[in-house]
Design a protein around this motif. Structure first.
Motif, PDB file in Angstrom:
ATOM      1  N   LEU A  98       0.836  -1.197   0.000  1.00 26.52           N
ATOM      2  CA  LEU A  98       0.000   0.000   0.000  1.00 26.52           C
ATOM      3  C   LEU A  98       0.877   1.255   0.000  1.00 26.52           C
ATOM      4  O   LEU A  98       0.621   2.205  -0.746  1.00 26.52           O
ATOM      5  CB  LEU A  98      -0.911  -0.015   1.228  1.00 26.52           C
ATOM      6  CG  LEU A  98      -2.063   0.975   1.280  1.00 26.52           C
ATOM      7  CD1 LEU A  98      -3.102   0.661   0.207  1.00 26.52           C
ATOM      8  CD2 LEU A  98      -2.720   0.966   2.662  1.00 26.52           C
ATOM      9  N   GLY A  99       1.909   1.246   0.844  1.00 24.07           N
ATOM     10  CA  GLY A  99       2.833   2.376   0.871  1.00 24.07           C
ATOM     11  C   GLY A  99       3.574   2.528  -0.438  1.00 24.07           C
ATOM     12  O   GLY A  99       3.751   3.645  -0.942  1.00 24.07           O
ATOM     13  N   GLU A 102      14.533  15.789  13.797  1.00 27.80           N
ATOM     14  CA  GLU A 102      15.186  14.482  13.671  1.00 27.80           C
ATOM     15  C   GLU A 102      14.159  13.359  13.671  1.00 27.80           C
ATOM     16  O   GLU A 102      14.258  12.421  12.874  1.00 27.80           O
ATOM     17  CB  GLU A 102      16.183  14.297  14.827  1.00 27.80           C
ATOM     18  CG  GLU A 102      17.049  13.032  14.729  1.00 27.80           C
ATOM     19  CD  GLU A 102      16.332  11.785  15.245  1.00 27.80           C
ATOM     20  OE1 GLU A 102      16.633  10.661  14.742  1.00 27.80           O
ATOM     21  OE2 GLU A 102      15.493  11.918  16.155  1.00 27.80           O
ATOM     22  N   GLN A 103      13.171  13.431  14.557  1.00 21.54           N
ATOM     23  CA  GLN A 103      12.129  12.410  14.603  1.00 21.54           C
ATOM     24  C   GLN A 103      11.349  12.369  13.296  1.00 21.54           C
ATOM     25  O   GLN A 103      11.059  11.286  12.767  1.00 21.54           O
ATOM     26  CB  GLN A 103      11.168  12.694  15.762  1.00 21.54           C
ATOM     27  CG  GLN A 103      11.755  12.433  17.138  1.00 21.54           C
ATOM     28  CD  GLN A 103      10.851  12.953  18.243  1.00 21.54           C
ATOM     29  OE1 GLN A 103       9.970  13.787  18.014  1.00 21.54           O
ATOM     30  NE2 GLN A 103      11.075  12.474  19.467  1.00 21.54           N
ATOM     31  N   ARG A 104      11.019  13.524  12.775  1.00 20.39           N
ATOM     32  CA  ARG A 104      10.253  13.569  11.530  1.00 20.39           C
ATOM     33  C   ARG A 104      11.026  12.942  10.379  1.00 20.39           C
ATOM     34  O   ARG A 104      10.481  12.137   9.616  1.00 20.39           O
ATOM     35  CB  ARG A 104       9.903  15.023  11.191  1.00 20.39           C
ATOM     36  CG  ARG A 104       8.934  15.672  12.171  1.00 20.39           C
ATOM     37  CD  ARG A 104       8.826  17.159  11.906  1.00 20.39           C
ATOM     38  NE  ARG A 104       7.954  17.817  12.867  1.00 20.39           N
ATOM     39  CZ  ARG A 104       7.855  19.128  13.014  1.00 20.39           C
ATOM     40  NH1 ARG A 104       8.582  19.942  12.261  1.00 20.39           N
ATOM     41  NH2 ARG A 104       7.032  19.649  13.914  1.00 20.39           N
ATOM     42  N   ARG A 105      12.297  13.293  10.249  1.00 16.58           N
ATOM     43  CA  ARG A 105      13.084  12.780   9.128  1.00 16.58           C
ATOM     44  C   ARG A 105      13.396  11.296   9.288  1.00 16.58           C
ATOM     45  O   ARG A 105      13.582  10.586   8.295  1.00 16.58           O
ATOM     46  CB  ARG A 105      14.359  13.602   8.968  1.00 16.58           C
ATOM     47  CG  ARG A 105      14.069  15.045   8.598  1.00 16.58           C
ATOM     48  CD  ARG A 105      15.241  15.783   8.000  1.00 16.58           C
ATOM     49  NE  ARG A 105      14.868  17.137   7.619  1.00 16.58           N
ATOM     50  CZ  ARG A 105      14.265  17.449   6.472  1.00 16.58           C
ATOM     51  NH1 ARG A 105      13.989  16.492   5.603  1.00 16.58           N
ATOM     52  NH2 ARG A 105      13.938  18.710   6.206  1.00 16.58           N
ATOM     53  N   ARG A 106      13.427  10.813  10.516  1.00 24.11           N
ATOM     54  CA  ARG A 106      13.712   9.398  10.769  1.00 24.11           C
ATOM     55  C   ARG A 106      12.487   8.512  10.585  1.00 24.11           C
ATOM     56  O   ARG A 106      12.586   7.408  10.033  1.00 24.11           O
ATOM     57  CB  ARG A 106      14.274   9.245  12.186  1.00 24.11           C
ATOM     58  CG  ARG A 106      14.369   7.808  12.687  1.00 24.11           C
ATOM     59  CD  ARG A 106      15.256   7.713  13.906  1.00 24.11           C
ATOM     60  NE  ARG A 106      14.909   8.669  14.928  1.00 24.11           N
ATOM     61  CZ  ARG A 106      14.148   8.388  16.004  1.00 24.11           C
ATOM     62  NH1 ARG A 106      13.630   7.182  16.151  1.00 24.11           N
ATOM     63  NH2 ARG A 106      13.909   9.313  16.921  1.00 24.11           N
ATOM     64  N   ILE A 107      11.332   8.994  11.032  1.00 26.68           N
ATOM     65  CA  ILE A 107      10.160   8.120  11.131  1.00 26.68           C
ATOM     66  C   ILE A 107       9.139   8.334  10.021  1.00 26.68           C
ATOM     67  O   ILE A 107       8.569   7.365   9.502  1.00 26.68           O
ATOM     68  CB  ILE A 107       9.489   8.300  12.508  1.00 26.68           C
ATOM     69  CG1 ILE A 107      10.477   7.918  13.620  1.00 26.68           C
ATOM     70  CG2 ILE A 107       8.219   7.453  12.618  1.00 26.68           C
ATOM     71  CD1 ILE A 107       9.989   8.263  15.016  1.00 26.68           C
ATOM     72  N   LEU A 108       8.883   9.574   9.631  1.00 22.20           N
ATOM     73  CA  LEU A 108       7.804   9.837   8.683  1.00 22.20           C
ATOM     74  C   LEU A 108       7.991   9.154   7.327  1.00 22.20           C
ATOM     75  O   LEU A 108       7.018   8.638   6.757  1.00 22.20           O
ATOM     76  CB  LEU A 108       7.611  11.345   8.504  1.00 22.20           C
ATOM     77  CG  LEU A 108       7.086  12.074   9.751  1.00 22.20           C
ATOM     78  CD1 LEU A 108       6.957  13.572   9.491  1.00 22.20           C
ATOM     79  CD2 LEU A 108       5.751  11.496  10.210  1.00 22.20           C
ATOM     80  N   ALA A 135       6.135   4.683   3.710  1.00 25.67           N
ATOM     81  CA  ALA A 135       6.472   3.453   2.993  1.00 25.67           C
ATOM     82  C   ALA A 135       5.737   2.230   3.533  1.00 25.67           C
ATOM     83  O   ALA A 135       5.838   1.142   2.955  1.00 25.67           O
ATOM     84  CB  ALA A 135       7.978   3.219   3.051  1.00 25.67           C
ATOM     85  N   GLY A 136       5.009   2.385   4.644  1.00 22.65           N
ATOM     86  CA  GLY A 136       4.323   1.244   5.238  1.00 22.65           C
ATOM     87  C   GLY A 136       5.264   0.287   5.924  1.00 22.65           C
ATOM     88  O   GLY A 136       5.003  -0.922   5.986  1.00 22.65           O
ATOM     89  N   ARG A 137       6.327   0.859   6.520  1.00 19.32           N
ATOM     90  CA  ARG A 137       7.334   0.013   7.159  1.00 19.32           C
ATOM     91  C   ARG A 137       7.549   0.345   8.633  1.00 19.32           C
ATOM     92  O   ARG A 137       8.420  -0.246   9.275  1.00 19.32           O
ATOM     93  CB  ARG A 137       8.672   0.121   6.416  1.00 19.32           C
ATOM     94  CG  ARG A 137       8.662  -0.419   4.998  1.00 19.32           C
ATOM     95  CD  ARG A 137      10.078  -0.561   4.462  1.00 19.32           C
ATOM     96  NE  ARG A 137      10.749   0.717   4.388  1.00 19.32           N
ATOM     97  CZ  ARG A 137      10.935   1.417   3.274  1.00 19.32           C
ATOM     98  NH1 ARG A 137      10.472   0.943   2.115  1.00 19.32           N
ATOM     99  NH2 ARG A 137      11.572   2.573   3.283  1.00 19.32           N
ATOM    100  N   PHE A 138       6.767   1.279   9.160  1.00 16.53           N
ATOM    101  CA  PHE A 138       6.859   1.613  10.589  1.00 16.53           C
ATOM    102  C   PHE A 138       5.511   1.366  11.229  1.00 16.53           C
ATOM    103  O   PHE A 138       4.498   1.936  10.818  1.00 16.53           O
ATOM    104  CB  PHE A 138       7.269   3.075  10.785  1.00 16.53           C
ATOM    105  CG  PHE A 138       7.361   3.477  12.242  1.00 16.53           C
ATOM    106  CD1 PHE A 138       8.511   3.226  12.973  1.00 16.53           C
ATOM    107  CD2 PHE A 138       6.297   4.102  12.877  1.00 16.53           C
ATOM    108  CE1 PHE A 138       8.601   3.589  14.316  1.00 16.53           C
ATOM    109  CE2 PHE A 138       6.369   4.469  14.207  1.00 16.53           C
ATOM    110  CZ  PHE A 138       7.528   4.213  14.926  1.00 16.53           C
TER     111      PHE A 138
END
Length: 390
Positions: free
Chosen positions: A58-59, A117-123, A128-131
């Motif tokens: 889906l991602g 940092e959190q945004r660039r690491r997690i979003l 992508a449908g991987r977190f």
């Protein structure tokens, strides 16, 4: 775009040309994916049908992270775009549980309060449908009264030490992390909502224990998650220390107003209608189906109105609580109504086995519809206060 000359009714339909194109695209994707991978429509799929591969597909197709800005790997669209996609996924009963909480709550939470940092690491991983994330709010002794939560976070060198217990943390046994609401300062009885903070806790961290809460039908998606001297780095604090209550309140608008609060039983309802459409029905049966569909359409329009408010950057906490109350009561009612109407479906219909299986699942899950996301009784207090009645 809607203009003033168009009716207020049109605003509740979410049929603008670009949304219609998006709706057709996600429908095509769902049909093709089901044909290739063989998953079956399910009731309450957003909570109980976990399929990490589906979320990744889906991602990969561009249907996650719709409201995340392009600079963080998302698609830079609005809440109505996400609404259309989630609505179609729910109608199809697709296995969306893996990415659901991350896309619905964690992403807007990080956009509003997270660090760069959190945004660039997690979003980008959410897009992508991987977190995959669980939510740690409710506690055994607190229930819907989040101000009674006792999970504690104590400052230490470079971070915090977390101790406490959370329940109903759906998917915590499979997720990468859990967003935990914890007291970071001692309780002030005069200001019960003060002193909370939010922490993003890796579920493989030392001291984290996840125990299953098994449904009466044998299903497992709920969990009890215990934190025993868990170290959480400062880099995993979401927002400002002490602002947790404000952050959670804003987050709950996304949780309570979405189409999942009215469409958990939609695959069962649609399956029933399709089966009945293949045969002659009497006026009573037709009237009952009409009433069921009319209620669903009305609730859907309420939910769309909240999505439009969020798109406009408006606060919608009161409206979201109302949608959740009315929507989840409809979901419970729909189980009873479908059970009655199913007796009118031809016993030899090929649809009978699948409908009976979905009905059994719906019956088992139905008691929780009005509990999760805050019990309806508590939400009525929220609505009353919002209307100035309390």
């Amino acid at each position: 775009m809607l203009v003033g000359a168009e009716s207020s009714f049109a605003a509740l339909c979410a049929n603008e040309p670009e949304l219609s194109v998006l709706r057709a695209s996600i429908r095509d994707f769902v049909a093709a994916d089901r044909a290739e991978f063989g998953w079956q429509p399910a009731v309450d799929a957003w909570l109980s049908q976990w399929d990490a591969d589906f979320s990744a597909r889906l991602g990969g197709a561009g249907f996650l992270g719709l409201t995340i800005p392009t600079e963080y790997g998302g698609h830079g669209l609005g809440h109505l775009h996400r609404y259309v996609v989630t609505e179609e996924l729910l109608l199809a009963g697709a296995p969306v549980a893996a990415h659901w909480f991350a896309d619905r709550q964690v992403a807007p939470g990080l956009l509003a309060y997270g660090t760069e940092e959190q945004r660039r690491r997690i979003l980008p991983e959410i897009t992508a449908g991987r977190f995959f994330s669980a939510i740690g709010m409710s506690e055994p002794q607190a229930g819907s009264d989040l101000a009674a939560a006792t999970t504690r976070a104590v400052a230490t060198d470079g971070g915090w030490i977390l101790n406490g217990r959370k329940v109903w943390s759906s998917g915590a046994h499979l997720a990468h992390a859990i967003v935990v609401l914890a007291r970071s300062t001692p309780l002030d009885t005069e200001h019960r909502h003060a002193g909370f903070s939010q922490f993003l806790v890796p579920l493989d961290a030392d001291g984290v224990s996840v125990e299953p809460i098994v449904m009466m039908d044998g299903g497992h998606h709920f969990n009890e998650t215990t934190f025993t001297d868990v170290f959480v780095a400062d880099s995993e604090v979401i927002g400002k220390i002490g602002d947790g209550w404000h952050q959670v309140t804003a987050e709950l608008s996304f949780e309570r107003s979405g189409p999942e609060r009215i469409l958990s039983t939609a695959p069962l309802i649609l399956g029933l209608i399709r089966a009945l459409s293949q045969q002659a029905v009497d006026e009573r049966t037709a009237a009952e189906v009409g009433d069921l569909v009319a209620r669903l359409i009305s609730l859907r329009q309420l939910s769309v109105s909240v999505a439009r408010a969020l798109t406009a950057g408006e606060s919608a906490a009161n409206q979201a609580a109302l949608v959740k109350d009315l929507g989840t009561r409809f979901e419970q009612d729909s189980v009873v109504l479908v059970a009655d109407l199913l007796d009118y479906v031809d016993a030899n219909s090929a649809a009978q086995p699948a409908l009976r299986a979905m009905l059994a699942t719906a019956r088992a899950h139905s008691p929780a519809f009005t509990l999760r996301g805050g019990t309806n009784e508590v939400l009525r207090g929220v609505i009353a206060r919002g209307m100035g009645l309390r």
